[in-house]
Motif scaffolding. Sequence first.
Motif, PDB file in Angstrom:
ATOM      1  N   GLY A 184      -7.844  18.833  13.702  1.00 36.31           N
ATOM      2  CA  GLY A 184      -8.232  17.945  14.786  1.00 36.31           C
ATOM      3  C   GLY A 184      -9.293  16.925  14.438  1.00 36.31           C
ATOM      4  N   TYR A 185      -9.558  16.733  13.140  1.00 35.63           N
ATOM      5  CA  TYR A 185     -10.458  15.669  12.701  1.00 35.63           C
ATOM      6  C   TYR A 185      -9.583  14.528  12.182  1.00 35.63           C
ATOM      7  CZ  TYR A 185     -14.254  19.112  12.868  1.00 35.63           C
ATOM      8  OH  TYR A 185     -15.165  20.053  13.278  1.00 35.63           O
ATOM      9  N   ASP A 186      -9.647  13.378  12.825  1.00 34.55           N
ATOM     10  CA  ASP A 186      -8.706  12.298  12.530  1.00 34.55           C
ATOM     11  C   ASP A 186      -9.118  11.519  11.286  1.00 34.55           C
ATOM     12  OD1 ASP A 186      -6.653  10.521  12.570  1.00 34.55           O
ATOM     13  OD2 ASP A 186      -7.272   9.483  14.406  1.00 34.55           O
ATOM     14  N   ILE A 187      -8.952  12.150  10.145  1.00 29.75           N
ATOM     15  CA  ILE A 187      -9.333  11.516   8.883  1.00 29.75           C
ATOM     16  C   ILE A 187      -8.402  10.365   8.536  1.00 29.75           C
ATOM     17  CG2 ILE A 187      -7.967  13.026   7.365  1.00 29.75           C
ATOM     18  CD1 ILE A 187     -10.544  13.119   5.561  1.00 29.75           C
ATOM     19  N   ASP A 192     -14.372   7.105   9.059  1.00 27.73           N
ATOM     20  CA  ASP A 192     -15.818   6.914   9.185  1.00 27.73           C
ATOM     21  C   ASP A 192     -16.406   7.883  10.199  1.00 27.73           C
ATOM     22  OD1 ASP A 192     -16.004   4.871   7.301  1.00 27.73           O
ATOM     23  OD2 ASP A 192     -15.627   3.302   8.780  1.00 27.73           O
ATOM     24  N   GLY A 193     -15.701   8.071  11.309  1.00 36.55           N
ATOM     25  CA  GLY A 193     -16.174   8.995  12.337  1.00 36.55           C
ATOM     26  C   GLY A 193     -16.200  10.431  11.838  1.00 36.55           C
ATOM     27  N   ALA A 238      -3.866   5.721   4.780  1.00 32.95           N
ATOM     28  CA  ALA A 238      -5.000   6.613   5.058  1.00 32.95           C
ATOM     29  C   ALA A 238      -5.640   7.058   3.750  1.00 32.95           C
ATOM     30  CB  ALA A 238      -4.530   7.822   5.858  1.00 32.95           C
ATOM     31  N   PHE A 239      -4.822   7.319   2.724  1.00 33.28           N
ATOM     32  CA  PHE A 239      -5.373   7.750   1.448  1.00 33.28           C
ATOM     33  C   PHE A 239      -6.076   6.615   0.712  1.00 33.28           C
ATOM     34  CE2 PHE A 239      -2.506  11.196   2.432  1.00 33.28           C
ATOM     35  CZ  PHE A 239      -3.315  12.280   2.138  1.00 33.28           C
ATOM     36  N   ARG A 240      -5.658   5.383   0.956  1.00 35.50           N
ATOM     37  CA  ARG A 240      -6.403   4.255   0.396  1.00 35.50           C
ATOM     38  C   ARG A 240      -7.836   4.262   0.952  1.00 35.50           C
ATOM     39  NH1 ARG A 240      -4.368  -0.158  -1.879  1.00 35.50           N
ATOM     40  NH2 ARG A 240      -2.324   0.157  -0.880  1.00 35.50           N
ATOM     41  N   ARG A 241      -7.967   4.506   2.244  1.00 36.95           N
ATOM     42  CA  ARG A 241      -9.302   4.549   2.861  1.00 36.95           C
ATOM     43  C   ARG A 241     -10.093   5.768   2.391  1.00 36.95           C
ATOM     44  NH1 ARG A 241      -5.958   2.664   7.083  1.00 36.95           N
ATOM     45  NH2 ARG A 241      -5.699   4.748   7.980  1.00 36.95           N
ATOM     46  N   ILE A 242      -9.404   6.885   2.219  1.00 43.19           N
ATOM     47  CA  ILE A 242     -10.074   8.118   1.808  1.00 43.19           C
ATOM     48  C   ILE A 242     -10.644   7.990   0.397  1.00 43.19           C
ATOM     49  CG2 ILE A 242      -9.669  10.537   1.172  1.00 43.19           C
ATOM     50  CD1 ILE A 242      -7.645  10.596   3.570  1.00 43.19           C
TER      51      ILE A 242
END
Length: 277
Positions: A184-187, A192-193, A238-242
């Motif tokens: 439930g953590y929207d990675i 950032d959040g 999403a993985f680019r941001r991670i």
Amino acid sequence: MRIGYHLSSAGGFFKMGETALRSGADTFAFFTRNPRGGAAKALDLDDAKKLRTLLAENSFAPVVIHAPYTLNACSDKESVREYAREVFADDIARLEQALPNQYYNFHPGSHMKQGVVKGIELISGMLNGIITENQTTTILLETMAGKGSEVGSKFSELKSIIGSVKIPGKIGVCLDTCHVYDAGYDIAGDIDGVIREFDKEIGLEYLRAVHLNDSKNPFGSRKDRHEKIGQGTLGLEAFRRIVNHPALKNLPFILETPWETPEEYAEEIKLVRSLEE
């Protein structure tokens, strides 16, 4: 970027390092023994020395060694908890002898309807009975997806475990991208959040490694099924941001995706490295 994947230890320490290098990796992971439990094979200290030399010569990031899945430090059965203590202590002693200064990652466990508070008490009790001031191995609590009665799907639970450890300098966290998303953590949508919340609850100084996995499940499903990078519900962007996030980009990334061969992981490593900015 420092990236690798889970390797079989069947061929020995040095073979794992050679395989990692051929795959384009500069870290890796392996299980200390069969993931489902059992005795560990005898140490070959000459082989371990060869691996240490290879790691140093090739500027590897710390290796993220994994405890067997069968460890449950907060089981409702004393025999299961005792097994966890024995294997955990043995693994740390073996690592100190063969591969010092690495990471030892484990799943905190399932409280089996005893409640989270009791689970945290049992986990931290085990850690306090094993961790010493002079050990070089850093123990990593893994973030969990929250299936069943798992402890560690909430940052606050990991915070409580760390806060109960008498020597917190020997402990850290491995953030699993599939697990936190399923928990439930929207990675994927708000990395950032998620990182801010991790810092607020636990502290970024405890974040030491990342298990880099896509998920077969929808957000918040609490199911824990890994998918290949970019082929799951997190998605490639999403993985680019991670991998480029300032809090994560210098940590060792370990792929636990459902490939089977070093060649397949080598291609996935190339894919992830192509995301680096």
